[in-house]
Design a protein around this motif. Structure first.
Motif, short mmCIF file in Angstrom:
data_model
loop_
_atom_site.label_atom_id
_atom_site.label_comp_id
_atom_site.label_asym_id
_atom_site.label_seq_id
_atom_site.Cartn_x
_atom_site.Cartn_y
_atom_site.Cartn_z
N ALA A 159 0.82 -1.21 0.00
CA ALA A 159 0.00 0.00 0.00
C ALA A 159 0.85 1.26 0.00
O ALA A 159 0.44 2.30 -0.53
N GLN A 160 2.06 1.17 0.59
CA GLN A 160 2.92 2.35 0.72
C GLN A 160 4.10 2.34 -0.25
O GLN A 160 4.95 3.23 -0.19
N SER A 161 4.18 1.33 -1.12
CA SER A 161 5.47 1.10 -1.79
C SER A 161 5.41 0.95 -3.29
O SER A 161 6.33 0.40 -3.90
N PHE A 162 4.36 1.44 -3.94
CA PHE A 162 4.26 1.25 -5.39
C PHE A 162 5.47 1.88 -6.08
O PHE A 162 5.73 3.08 -5.94
N GLY A 163 6.20 1.07 -6.85
CA GLY A 163 7.39 1.55 -7.55
C GLY A 163 8.69 1.20 -6.85
O GLY A 163 9.77 1.44 -7.40
N SER A 164 8.62 0.62 -5.67
CA SER A 164 9.84 0.18 -4.97
C SER A 164 10.35 -1.12 -5.59
O SER A 164 9.65 -1.77 -6.37
N THR A 165 11.56 -1.51 -5.22
CA THR A 165 12.13 -2.74 -5.76
C THR A 165 12.83 -3.55 -4.68
O THR A 165 13.25 -3.02 -3.65
N PHE A 166 12.96 -4.84 -4.94
CA PHE A 166 13.79 -5.73 -4.13
C PHE A 166 14.55 -6.62 -5.11
O PHE A 166 13.96 -7.29 -5.94
N ASN A 167 15.88 -6.60 -4.99
CA ASN A 167 16.74 -7.31 -5.95
C ASN A 167 16.41 -6.91 -7.40
O ASN A 167 16.44 -7.74 -8.32
#
Length: 377
Positions: A159-167
């Motif tokens: 809900a708070q992280s649209f556009g974030s990435t992991f690896n």
């Protein structure tokens, strides 16, 4: 100087002509429910995230409901999640009659601590819901490994992280289903409530599309018990405009976060946000930890008159809004008292909830404003 916490007015003014024309187009066409802008948005979201399927819906809360319903979460099931989050994460589990099982958080990232998950897995456990708190994904390497080992489903509360990435992978592409919210104050916000689910599984996508339309397989034929979970066409129209500029807005948010960290890093009384080296954050919040947040302290006004104020009240008196996300972890909330948790059961979450404080965070804070905020802090 007066600081705006999210500065939605400034963002609207930047894209005003396009947004208002998009809204007027919907009004002129009177296609208020499931209009062409909704399908356009879903295609745009798929292109942005590289997820095969994007299913828009009426809110981030309904996105979680749709995800769990698609995965057949039922009464008696257990779902492992974090207590340090907005209530919707666990509320939706309970709403479906399942049991939230709370796991304490990592002291650095404030996300669920994967090292504690396995001890809480039982034959009733059906899924894990990690939250990408403040814009940063949880440790999906460990979480997905555990899920695979025990044949559990993973739903990302993004809900708070649209556009974030992991690896290097967007968190919309993690887990079995990823969800997000387009609440106005989110990094990508619409002008009301809105949300989306993402998946790479065609069967899950088809089922969620049906569930959001009262379980319809075709008009007035209902394959499932569903919900009224459609995204309004007006909100889709707004998001289609704002999504075009979202990469630019994210770049600006990174710049603001770096400036905050630069000017705050020498302040020994504060704990600053820590981002996992494998992750990127979209900085939904810039949250610091301060000891004795609620304690009254002696302050002085411009006439050197002494006052007793909390940190937040003092900053407010200077025109600087702050927020606490979140002041009470979910395992201690009255609505979850039936689960039997007590104070001290999840100590890291309890400590962080007493110290956390979010500073104004938006793409448009300039250096002078950040210096003003930090100077008063």
């Amino acid at each position: 100087m007066t600081i705006d916490f999210a500065n939605l007015q400034h963002q609207h003014n930047l894209y005003k002509d396009e947004i208002e024309e998009a809204i007027l187009k919907v009004a002129r066409n009177c296609n208020f429910i499931m209009g062409e802008e909704v399908q356009e948005l879903e295609e745009n979201l798929q292109n942005f995230t590289k997820a095969k399927y994007a299913i828009s819906c009426s809110s981030g809360t309904d996105a979680l409901l749709l995800a769990m319903m698609a995965l057949d979460i039922k009464p008696g099931d257990e779902v492992i999640t974090t207590p340090f989050t907005f209530i919707a994460t666990a509320e939706t589990i309970a709403f479906l009659g399942a049991t939230p099982v709370f796991i304490d958080i990592d002291e650095k990232t404030y996300n669920i601590n994967p090292a504690l998950i396995e001890d809480k897995i039982t034959p009733k456990t059906k899924a894990i819901i990690p939250v990408s708190l403040y814009g940063q994904p949880a440790d999906m390497d460990q979480i997905q490994t555990i899920a695979n080992k025990y044949n559990l489903k993973v739903i990302i509360d993004g809900a708070q992280s649209f556009g974030s990435t992991f690896n290097g992978i967007t968190d919309s592409n993690l887990g079995d289903i990823s969800t997000t919210s387009f609440f106005p104050a989110k990094p990508l916000g619409c002008y009301g409530d809105g949300g989306a689910c993402f998946t790479n599984d065609e069967n899950l996508a088809t089922k969620m599309k049906s569930l959001r339309l009262h379980g319809q397989s075709k008009r007035y034929h209902h394959q499932y018990i569903g919900i009224g979970g459609r995204l309004d066409t007006l909100q889709a129209a707004v998001l289609n405009v704002k999504l075009k500029y979202y990469e630019k807005d994210l770049t600006l948010r990174q710049k603001v976060a770096r400036k905050y960290t630069e000017v705050l890093k020498s302040k020994i009384n504060l704990v600053l946000p820590i981002i996992d080296k494998r992750a990127t954050s979209v900085w939904a919040q810039y949250s610091i930890r301060v000891k004795n947040r609620e304690e009254l302290r002696q302050t002085f006004d411009k006439n050197q008159k002494a006052n007793l104020m909390s940190i937040q009240d003092y900053l407010k008196s200077k025109g600087i809004p702050t927020a606490v996300h979140y002041p009470m972890p979910l395992h201690l909330q009255e609505c979850f008292s039936y689960l039997g948790y007590k104070k001290g059961d999840l100590p890291i979450s309890e400590i962080i909830s007493q110290e956390i404080m979010s500073l104004p965070m938006n793409s448009y804070l300039n250096d002078e404003q950040i210096e003003f905020i930090v100077g008063n802090l």
